[in-house]
Design a protein around this motif. Structure first.
Motif, PDB file in Angstrom:
ATOM      1  N   ALA A  73       5.829  11.893   6.033  1.00  0.00           N
ATOM      2  CA  ALA A  73       6.711  11.538   4.916  1.00  0.00           C
ATOM      3  C   ALA A  73       6.010  10.493   4.055  1.00  0.00           C
ATOM      4  O   ALA A  73       5.440   9.527   4.577  1.00  0.00           O
ATOM      5  N   ILE A  74       6.072  10.692   2.748  1.00  0.00           N
ATOM      6  CA  ILE A  74       5.339   9.789   1.854  1.00  0.00           C
ATOM      7  C   ILE A  74       6.314   8.757   1.262  1.00  0.00           C
ATOM      8  O   ILE A  74       7.218   9.124   0.505  1.00  0.00           O
ATOM      9  N   PRO A  75       6.149   7.473   1.617  1.00  0.00           N
ATOM     10  CA  PRO A  75       6.999   6.436   1.006  1.00  0.00           C
ATOM     11  C   PRO A  75       6.840   6.443  -0.521  1.00  0.00           C
ATOM     12  O   PRO A  75       5.784   6.792  -1.036  1.00  0.00           O
ATOM     13  N   ARG A  76       7.902   6.056  -1.218  1.00  0.00           N
ATOM     14  CA  ARG A  76       7.868   6.124  -2.684  1.00  0.00           C
ATOM     15  C   ARG A  76       7.134   4.905  -3.286  1.00  0.00           C
ATOM     16  O   ARG A  76       7.453   3.766  -2.943  1.00  0.00           O
ATOM     17  N   ARG A  77       6.187   5.188  -4.172  1.00  0.00           N
ATOM     18  CA  ARG A  77       5.446   4.177  -4.953  1.00  0.00           C
ATOM     19  C   ARG A  77       4.604   3.234  -4.076  1.00  0.00           C
ATOM     20  O   ARG A  77       4.300   2.119  -4.493  1.00  0.00           O
ATOM     21  N   ILE A 114       0.244  -2.233 -10.281  1.00  0.00           N
ATOM     22  CA  ILE A 114       0.610  -2.920  -9.037  1.00  0.00           C
ATOM     23  C   ILE A 114       0.575  -4.421  -9.273  1.00  0.00           C
ATOM     24  O   ILE A 114      -0.422  -4.976  -9.721  1.00  0.00           O
ATOM     25  N   LYS A 115       1.708  -5.085  -8.980  1.00  0.00           N
ATOM     26  CA  LYS A 115       1.822  -6.512  -9.272  1.00  0.00           C
ATOM     27  C   LYS A 115       1.732  -7.359  -8.025  1.00  0.00           C
ATOM     28  O   LYS A 115       1.366  -8.522  -8.057  1.00  0.00           O
ATOM     29  N   SER A 116       2.114  -6.746  -6.895  1.00  0.00           N
ATOM     30  CA  SER A 116       2.133  -7.489  -5.641  1.00  0.00           C
ATOM     31  C   SER A 116       1.599  -6.552  -4.567  1.00  0.00           C
ATOM     32  O   SER A 116       1.985  -5.392  -4.528  1.00  0.00           O
ATOM     33  N   VAL A 117       0.695  -7.037  -3.738  1.00  0.00           N
ATOM     34  CA  VAL A 117       0.130  -6.135  -2.733  1.00  0.00           C
ATOM     35  C   VAL A 117       0.332  -6.676  -1.326  1.00  0.00           C
ATOM     36  O   VAL A 117       0.507  -7.879  -1.119  1.00  0.00           O
ATOM     37  N   SER A 141      10.330   2.323   0.383  1.00  0.00           N
ATOM     38  CA  SER A 141       9.873   2.333  -1.017  1.00  0.00           C
ATOM     39  C   SER A 141       9.394   0.957  -1.443  1.00  0.00           C
ATOM     40  O   SER A 141       9.858  -0.059  -0.933  1.00  0.00           O
ATOM     41  N   ALA A 142       8.505   0.948  -2.440  1.00  0.00           N
ATOM     42  CA  ALA A 142       8.156  -0.301  -3.112  1.00  0.00           C
ATOM     43  C   ALA A 142       9.179  -0.521  -4.228  1.00  0.00           C
ATOM     44  O   ALA A 142       9.394   0.371  -5.047  1.00  0.00           O
TER      45      ALA A 142
END
Ligand code: F0G
Length: 457
Positions: free
Chosen positions: A406-410, A10-13, A54-55
């Motif tokens: 529903a699960i967002p991607r990444r 993870i680069k940006s939160v 999505s991220a």
């Protein structure tokens, strides 16, 4: 087997905001007990949709900077077109701002009164766009797909026998195209087998009807084929996707799902004449054919996302993370659509709350409680979304009462998912105390977005 890990760093939160239970009791009341009305900032874990949530990767963000914003002939369009062609093999690629724009254009050209469009299950926007033209949308899902508790590998399959009977009864001249939705979102995110796509194609070919794929979640579907269908375990997901599309004469796609972007979509097809008519409409409603309703940078991000989605480490993690939540719920006796699909867990509200009848919206009761208990936002897919009224104003409920997570991607990690499980279990353990809801306001169409509710005390 070792833990299947998130295949990224993870680069940006983005911080999420915690609220107290007391605050949430007030917030959901103020929202008319409809989570669509909540401010997203008041949601801790947002499982309303996997669409546009999505991220993006660092390479997609780099593509955003690199996007070519030329009005005509942008290099980003050509990269996008080449990528879509590589996967689908389809000839004419028309960018749109999202999936429903592709549907709107396609059905404006081929739909109309007296026409029928069969599908395994139409997604609501697809159905709405078919019906807006006066045509009729017909769902021909296989029997297993209608029963949450039946475990089968490909519960998204179309009933091929019913399709053939339907074509004979309706007349091929009244069916401009047949669709198949992969994975079958409205039926639980369940996959469609290659054999089923082939069988559907054969029937379509016999009657000279083009087959279109609603390809929103094509990569998740291809991965299920690799894992579950004999003969595919040694093929790459790209090869499987290419085979899936080789049976299609066209496709619509919301890039907000399996292209890992926040906005985008396309229409792809082989028929030059229809493509020309679609492009003419595109210019009126979306934009010039080399950008559709998008900026050049969006096309760049879609192209990059379509490459990343085919990474099998990603797909293994993606499908496993849904399955992981499903397994934990099933082991605790929580009723869900089994086996879990590719992008979401669907709680079976009928078995979860057998004491609340459809008239009092058992799914909505669960949705509200998940928010109050844990700040989780989910969506009812049952009598609120699809309920109709008879002439006496009595509710005609749909076959299933579901709650979709529903699960967002990444976006979320395993500990977020563990927390979601804990909250669902807490709500399940106090299910006997839950009460139903009544509608106090509803719009004439697509009422679930804006309806207002009150708890029944
Ligand atoms: N087809 C399917 C199977 C979908 O799931 C969606 C969107 C669309 C078409 C329309 O695409 O939103 O880009 O216009 N599904 C989202 C969801 C909204 O939450 O399932 P769109």
């Amino acid at each position: 087997m070792k833990t299947i890990i998130e295949p990224f760093k993870i680069k940006s939160v983005e911080p999420i905001r915690f609220t107290t239970k007391e605050e949430r009791i007030k917030l959901i009341k103020d929202a008319g007990y409809n989570p669509f009305m909540l401010h997203a900032d008041d949601v801790l874990i947002d499982l309303l949709t996997d669409s546009g949530t999505s991220a993006m990767s660092s390479k997609q963000w780099a593509g955003i900077m690199d996007g070519d914003e030329s009005y005509a002939g942008s290099k980003s369009f050509y990269r996008f077109e080449e990528t879509v062609k590589k996967i689908t093999g389809l000839k004419y690629i028309i960018p749109t701002h999202q999936g429903r724009a592709a549907e709107k254009i396609l059905f404006s050209v081929v739909g109309g009164k007296g026409k029928f469009i069969p599908n395994n299950t139409h997604f609501d926007t697809t159905r709405a766009n078919v019906e807006f033209t006066g045509a009729e949308a017909v769902d021909l899902l296989n029997e297993a797909g209608k029963h949450p508790e039946i475990r089968a590998d490909f519960k998204g399959n179309m009933d091929v026998k019913k399709l053939e009977e339907f074509i004979i009864k309706t007349g091929r001249e009244n069916i401009p195209l047949c669709m198949i939705t992969v994975t079958n979102n409205s039926g639980g995110g369940q996959p469609v087998s290659m054999q089923n796509i082939k069988d559907v194609k054969q029937v379509c070919k016999k009657f000279d009807i083009p087959l279109f794929i609603d390809a929103c979640r094509f990569a998740e579907n291809a991965y299920f084929i690799k894992r579950r269908e004999p003969g595919y375990s040694n093929k790459s997901v790209l090869e499987i996707a290419q085979e899936m599309f080789s049976y299609a004469d066209g496709a619509t796609m919301s890039a907000k799902k399996d292209a890992l972007v926040n906005i985008g979509g396309f229409l792809a097809l082989n028929d030059e004449n229809i493509a020309q008519q679609c492009r003419n409409l595109l210019i009126v409603t979306e934009g010039f054919p080399t950008y559709g309703g998008l900026a050049g940078r969006d096309l760049e991000a879609v192209a990059q996302g379509l490459e990343e989605i085919l990474d099998e480490h990603y797909l293994q993690y993606r499908i496993r993370s849904i399955e992981y939540l499903g397994e934990k719920l099933v082991a605790s006796g929580v009723p869900i659509i089994e086996p879990p699909g590719g992008h979401a867990i669907y709680l079976d509200a009928k078995r979860f709350l057998p004491n609340i009848p459809s008239e009092n919206f058992p799914g909505q009761a669960i949705v509200c409680e998940l928010y109050i208990e844990g700040g989780i936002r989910s969506v009812e897919i049952g009598s609120v979304m699809f309920g109709k009224y008879d002439d006496n104003g009595k509710l005609i409920p749909p076959p299933m009462e579901l709650v979709r997570l529903a699960i967002p991607r990444r976006v979320y990690t395993q500990s977020h998912i563990d927390y979601v499980f804990e909250i669902i279990l807490e709500v399940f353990n106090k299910r006997k105390a839950l009460k139903g809801y009544k509608i106090v306001y509803e719009a004439p169409m697509l009422r679930h977005f804006t309806a207002q509710f009150e708890p029944i005390i």
